[in-house]
Design a protein around this motif. Structure first.
Motif, PDB file in Angstrom:
ATOM      1  N   GLU A 198       0.915  -1.132  -0.081  1.00  0.00           N
ATOM      2  CA  GLU A 198       0.187   0.044   0.121  1.00  0.00           C
ATOM      3  C   GLU A 198       0.743   1.241   0.072  1.00  0.00           C
ATOM      4  N   GLY A 199       0.421   2.154  -0.827  1.00  0.00           N
ATOM      5  CA  GLY A 199       1.208   3.362  -0.754  1.00  0.00           C
ATOM      6  C   GLY A 199       0.572   4.614  -1.210  1.00  0.00           C
ATOM      7  N   ASP A 200       0.782   5.831  -1.036  1.00  0.00           N
ATOM      8  CA  ASP A 200      -0.012   7.081  -1.307  1.00  0.00           C
ATOM      9  C   ASP A 200       0.702   7.668  -2.642  1.00  0.00           C
ATOM     10  N   SER A 201       1.780   7.135  -3.206  1.00  0.00           N
ATOM     11  CA  SER A 201       2.562   7.620  -4.244  1.00  0.00           C
ATOM     12  C   SER A 201       1.632   7.009  -5.657  1.00  0.00           C
ATOM     13  N   LEU A 202       0.570   7.580  -6.129  1.00  0.00           N
ATOM     14  CA  LEU A 202       0.039   6.804  -7.307  1.00  0.00           C
ATOM     15  C   LEU A 202       1.250   6.759  -8.656  1.00  0.00           C
ATOM     16  N   ILE A 203       1.914   7.868  -8.718  1.00  0.00           N
ATOM     17  CA  ILE A 203       3.020   7.789  -9.697  1.00  0.00           C
ATOM     18  C   ILE A 203       3.854   6.557  -9.659  1.00  0.00           C
ATOM     19  N   VAL A 204       4.528   6.204  -8.464  1.00  0.00           N
ATOM     20  CA  VAL A 204       5.275   5.214  -8.079  1.00  0.00           C
ATOM     21  C   VAL A 204       4.459   3.738  -8.454  1.00  0.00           C
ATOM     22  N   ILE A 205       3.135   3.613  -7.932  1.00  0.00           N
ATOM     23  CA  ILE A 205       2.467   2.500  -8.028  1.00  0.00           C
ATOM     24  C   ILE A 205       2.087   2.152  -9.662  1.00  0.00           C
ATOM     25  N   LYS A 206       1.704   3.261 -10.184  1.00  0.00           N
ATOM     26  CA  LYS A 206       1.494   3.125 -11.708  1.00  0.00           C
ATOM     27  C   LYS A 206       2.654   2.487 -12.606  1.00  0.00           C
ATOM     28  N   LYS A 207       3.836   2.929 -11.984  1.00  0.00           N
ATOM     29  CA  LYS A 207       5.201   2.739 -12.813  1.00  0.00           C
ATOM     30  C   LYS A 207       5.499   1.518 -12.409  1.00  0.00           C
ATOM     31  N   LEU A 208       5.163   0.825 -11.294  1.00  0.00           N
ATOM     32  CA  LEU A 208       5.452  -0.528 -11.023  1.00  0.00           C
ATOM     33  C   LEU A 208       4.664  -1.709 -11.417  1.00  0.00           C
ATOM     34  N   VAL A 209       3.390  -1.155 -11.680  1.00  0.00           N
ATOM     35  CA  VAL A 209       2.622  -2.167 -12.447  1.00  0.00           C
ATOM     36  C   VAL A 209       2.570  -1.945 -13.884  1.00  0.00           C
ATOM     37  N   SER A 210       3.045  -0.920 -14.640  1.00  0.00           N
ATOM     38  CA  SER A 210       3.173  -0.818 -15.984  1.00  0.00           C
ATOM     39  C   SER A 210       4.080  -1.631 -16.603  1.00  0.00           C
ATOM     40  N   CYS A 211       3.874  -2.083 -17.798  1.00  0.00           N
ATOM     41  CA  CYS A 211       4.773  -2.746 -18.629  1.00  0.00           C
ATOM     42  C   CYS A 211       5.608  -1.828 -19.565  1.00  0.00           C
ATOM     43  N   THR A 212       5.527  -0.564 -19.542  1.00  0.00           N
ATOM     44  CA  THR A 212       6.198   0.392 -20.303  1.00  0.00           C
ATOM     45  C   THR A 212       6.953   1.077 -19.569  1.00  0.00           C
ATOM     46  N   MET A 213       8.029   1.566 -20.146  1.00  0.00           N
ATOM     47  CA  MET A 213       9.097   2.404 -19.785  1.00  0.00           C
ATOM     48  C   MET A 213       9.458   3.617 -19.992  1.00  0.00           C
ATOM     49  N   ASP A 214       9.845   4.822 -19.134  1.00  0.00           N
ATOM     50  CA  ASP A 214      10.132   5.903 -19.748  1.00  0.00           C
ATOM     51  C   ASP A 214      11.398   6.314 -19.228  1.00  0.00           C
ATOM     52  N   HIS A 215      11.851   7.652 -19.359  1.00  0.00           N
ATOM     53  CA  HIS A 215      13.048   8.163 -18.963  1.00  0.00           C
ATOM     54  C   HIS A 215      12.860   9.040 -17.733  1.00  0.00           C
ATOM     55  N   LEU A 216      12.068   8.959 -16.836  1.00  0.00           N
ATOM     56  CA  LEU A 216      11.891   9.782 -15.435  1.00  0.00           C
ATOM     57  C   LEU A 216      13.129   9.527 -14.920  1.00  0.00           C
ATOM     58  N   ILE A 217      13.474  10.213 -14.005  1.00  0.00           N
ATOM     59  CA  ILE A 217      14.756  10.217 -13.171  1.00  0.00           C
ATOM     60  C   ILE A 217      14.708   8.707 -12.159  1.00  0.00           C
ATOM     61  N   LEU A 218      13.282   8.643 -11.737  1.00  0.00           N
ATOM     62  CA  LEU A 218      13.009   7.544 -10.929  1.00  0.00           C
ATOM     63  C   LEU A 218      13.083   6.312 -11.728  1.00  0.00           C
ATOM     64  N   SER A 219      13.224   6.036 -12.983  1.00  0.00           N
ATOM     65  CA  SER A 219      13.043   4.833 -13.800  1.00  0.00           C
ATOM     66  C   SER A 219      14.258   3.527 -13.246  1.00  0.00           C
ATOM     67  N   PRO A 220      15.443   4.112 -12.882  1.00  0.00           N
ATOM     68  CA  PRO A 220      16.150   2.804 -12.514  1.00  0.00           C
ATOM     69  C   PRO A 220      15.725   2.401 -11.325  1.00  0.00           C
ATOM     70  N   ILE A 221      15.194   3.032 -10.384  1.00  0.00           N
ATOM     71  CA  ILE A 221      14.678   2.701  -9.139  1.00  0.00           C
ATOM     72  C   ILE A 221      13.385   1.622  -9.275  1.00  0.00           C
ATOM     73  N   ILE A 222      12.782   2.052 -10.284  1.00  0.00           N
ATOM     74  CA  ILE A 222      11.594   1.359 -10.564  1.00  0.00           C
ATOM     75  C   ILE A 222      11.648  -0.220 -11.112  1.00  0.00           C
ATOM     76  N   ILE A 223      12.845  -0.260 -12.146  1.00  0.00           N
ATOM     77  CA  ILE A 223      13.390  -1.308 -12.553  1.00  0.00           C
ATOM     78  C   ILE A 223      14.080  -2.274 -11.693  1.00  0.00           C
ATOM     79  N   ASP A 224      14.744  -1.591 -10.788  1.00  0.00           N
ATOM     80  CA  ASP A 224      15.390  -2.416  -9.539  1.00  0.00           C
ATOM     81  C   ASP A 224      14.111  -3.046  -8.754  1.00  0.00           C
TER      82      ASP A 224
END
Length: 110
Positions: A44-70
């Motif tokens: 559970e978390g209150d950061s919708l952006i992070v949650i959406k990135k974690l469940v998404s199949c697409t990648m982007d070039h946001l600064i947090l992308s390396p953390i999301i990939i890990d």
């Protein structure tokens, strides 16, 4: 079961933006849950952006992308991992920890 298993706060000294802090917090939680040996979890978390990135199949070039990939690689450990967005105003424990961490930082730096 809806139980809080652990809670702590830590200091980030150099941070690009708030989304990076949220992604790093998620990283800490995922590592903790792996260390505890849980195989079926609901995050559970209150950061919708992070949650959406974690469940998404697409990648982007946001600064947090390396953390999301890990984090996505670590999620392979689980048999089942689901994500639930909670509103920030209902997440009193996280808010209290953030506030406590801020006070500790202010007291340490004068």
């Amino acid at each position: 079961m809806g139980q809080i298993m652990d809670a702590y706060t830590y200091l980030h000294v150099v941070v690009a933006d708030a989304f990076v802090v949220e992604a790093k917090a998620c990283e800490h939680v995922v590592c903790f849950v792996i260390d505890m040996g849980f195989r079926r979890v609901q995050f559970e978390g209150d950061s919708l952006i992070v949650i959406k990135k974690l469940v998404s199949c697409t990648m982007d070039h946001l600064i947090l992308s390396p953390i999301i990939i890990d984090n996505k690689q670590r999620l392979g450990f689980f048999i089942e991992a689901t994500f639930l967005h909670t509103r920030r105003d209902t997440n009193a424990t996280a808010y209290a920890l953030a506030w406590e961490g801020r006070l500790l930082w202010k007291n340490a730096t004068g």
